[in-house]
Write an enzyme that holds these catalytic residues in place. Sequence first.
Site, PDB file in Angstrom:
ATOM      1  N   GLY A  34       0.836  -1.197   0.000  1.00  0.00           N
ATOM      2  CA  GLY A  34       0.000   0.000   0.000  1.00  0.00           C
ATOM      3  C   GLY A  34       0.867   1.241   0.000  1.00  0.00           C
ATOM      4  O   GLY A  34       2.084   1.179   0.202  1.00  0.00           O
ATOM      5  N   SER A  36       2.562   4.848   1.085  1.00  0.00           N
ATOM      6  CA  SER A  36       3.076   5.387   2.335  1.00  0.00           C
ATOM      7  C   SER A  36       1.916   6.045   3.070  1.00  0.00           C
ATOM      8  O   SER A  36       1.096   6.735   2.459  1.00  0.00           O
ATOM      9  CB  SER A  36       4.168   6.429   2.033  1.00  0.00           C
ATOM     10  N   ALA A  37       1.807   5.796   4.370  1.00  0.00           N
ATOM     11  CA  ALA A  37       0.731   6.332   5.221  1.00  0.00           C
ATOM     12  C   ALA A  37      -0.624   5.675   4.944  1.00  0.00           C
ATOM     13  O   ALA A  37      -1.661   6.218   5.299  1.00  0.00           O
ATOM     14  CB  ALA A  37       0.615   7.846   5.092  1.00  0.00           C
ATOM     15  N   SER A  38      -0.602   4.495   4.313  1.00  0.00           N
ATOM     16  CA  SER A  38      -1.860   3.769   4.080  1.00  0.00           C
ATOM     17  C   SER A  38      -2.322   3.029   5.328  1.00  0.00           C
ATOM     18  O   SER A  38      -3.453   2.544   5.372  1.00  0.00           O
ATOM     19  CB  SER A  38      -1.695   2.769   2.929  1.00  0.00           C
ATOM     20  N   LYS A  40      -0.562   0.353   6.536  1.00  0.00           N
ATOM     21  CA  LYS A  40      -0.135  -1.048   6.468  1.00  0.00           C
ATOM     22  C   LYS A  40       0.778  -1.443   7.625  1.00  0.00           C
ATOM     23  O   LYS A  40       0.618  -2.521   8.207  1.00  0.00           O
ATOM     24  CB  LYS A  40       0.527  -1.354   5.117  1.00  0.00           C
ATOM     25  N   SER A  41       1.720  -0.582   7.990  1.00  0.00           N
ATOM     26  CA  SER A  41       2.636  -0.913   9.082  1.00  0.00           C
ATOM     27  C   SER A  41       1.911  -0.924  10.425  1.00  0.00           C
ATOM     28  O   SER A  41       2.207  -1.743  11.301  1.00  0.00           O
ATOM     29  CB  SER A  41       3.805   0.078   9.126  1.00  0.00           C
ATOM     30  N   SER A 108       6.110  -1.832  -1.741  1.00  0.00           N
ATOM     31  CA  SER A 108       6.221  -2.779  -2.867  1.00  0.00           C
ATOM     32  C   SER A 108       5.322  -2.357  -4.026  1.00  0.00           C
ATOM     33  O   SER A 108       4.310  -3.005  -4.313  1.00  0.00           O
ATOM     34  CB  SER A 108       5.918  -4.217  -2.424  1.00  0.00           C
TER      35      SER A 108
END
Length: 201
Positions: A34, A36-38, A40-41, A108
């Site tokens: 996803g 950046s800032a989605s 996911k982390s 990715s």
Amino acid sequence: MTASTNITWHEGEISRQERAQLLKQTGLTIWFTGLSASGKSTVASALEQHLLHNGINAYRLDGDNIRFGLNKNLGFSPDDRTENIRRIAEVSKLFADSSAIAITSFISPYRADRDSARQLHVDAGIPFIEVFADVPVSVAEERDPKGLYKKARAGEIKEFTGISAPYEAPESPEIHIRTDQKTIAEAVQQITTYLEDNKYI
């Protein structure tokens, strides 16, 4: 970089099936992708914690423990991004082969790279679960916890995914989460339900 040619694969004495039986756990890779800032982390971290608290061995691979170590010699050019994902795929496969649940959290951005990561697992008989942490660019830009979108808009960051570099969204991920419409707990539950329904946990 020159590939080694004078090496031979040596099979271990314990099969993956035997290891899974002994550890009472099936290894697999959960691949978050996803913008950046989605989120996911954040979801990946919460999922790791949830699994561990339930007695399931899980380990999260992300930019902090990969980009600052194994892949610290890579930048963000298309070739370096591809090599970054190739290495992550190989490492996650090893974790999954050990019967751990490998959780990767990386932008990715290229579909072909994610497909290659999937095929690596398929060829090894290891489950690969793609999780698309989906938000509109406008939402990710509004969140922008590290100020990266602002810098990208100002031209201070080159080849920034979603702004000056492409992001190719998954066409058929196993799990699709609109992280701007679900809480972290709801996202973790969605993934956990998928794992339970498919007898992975």
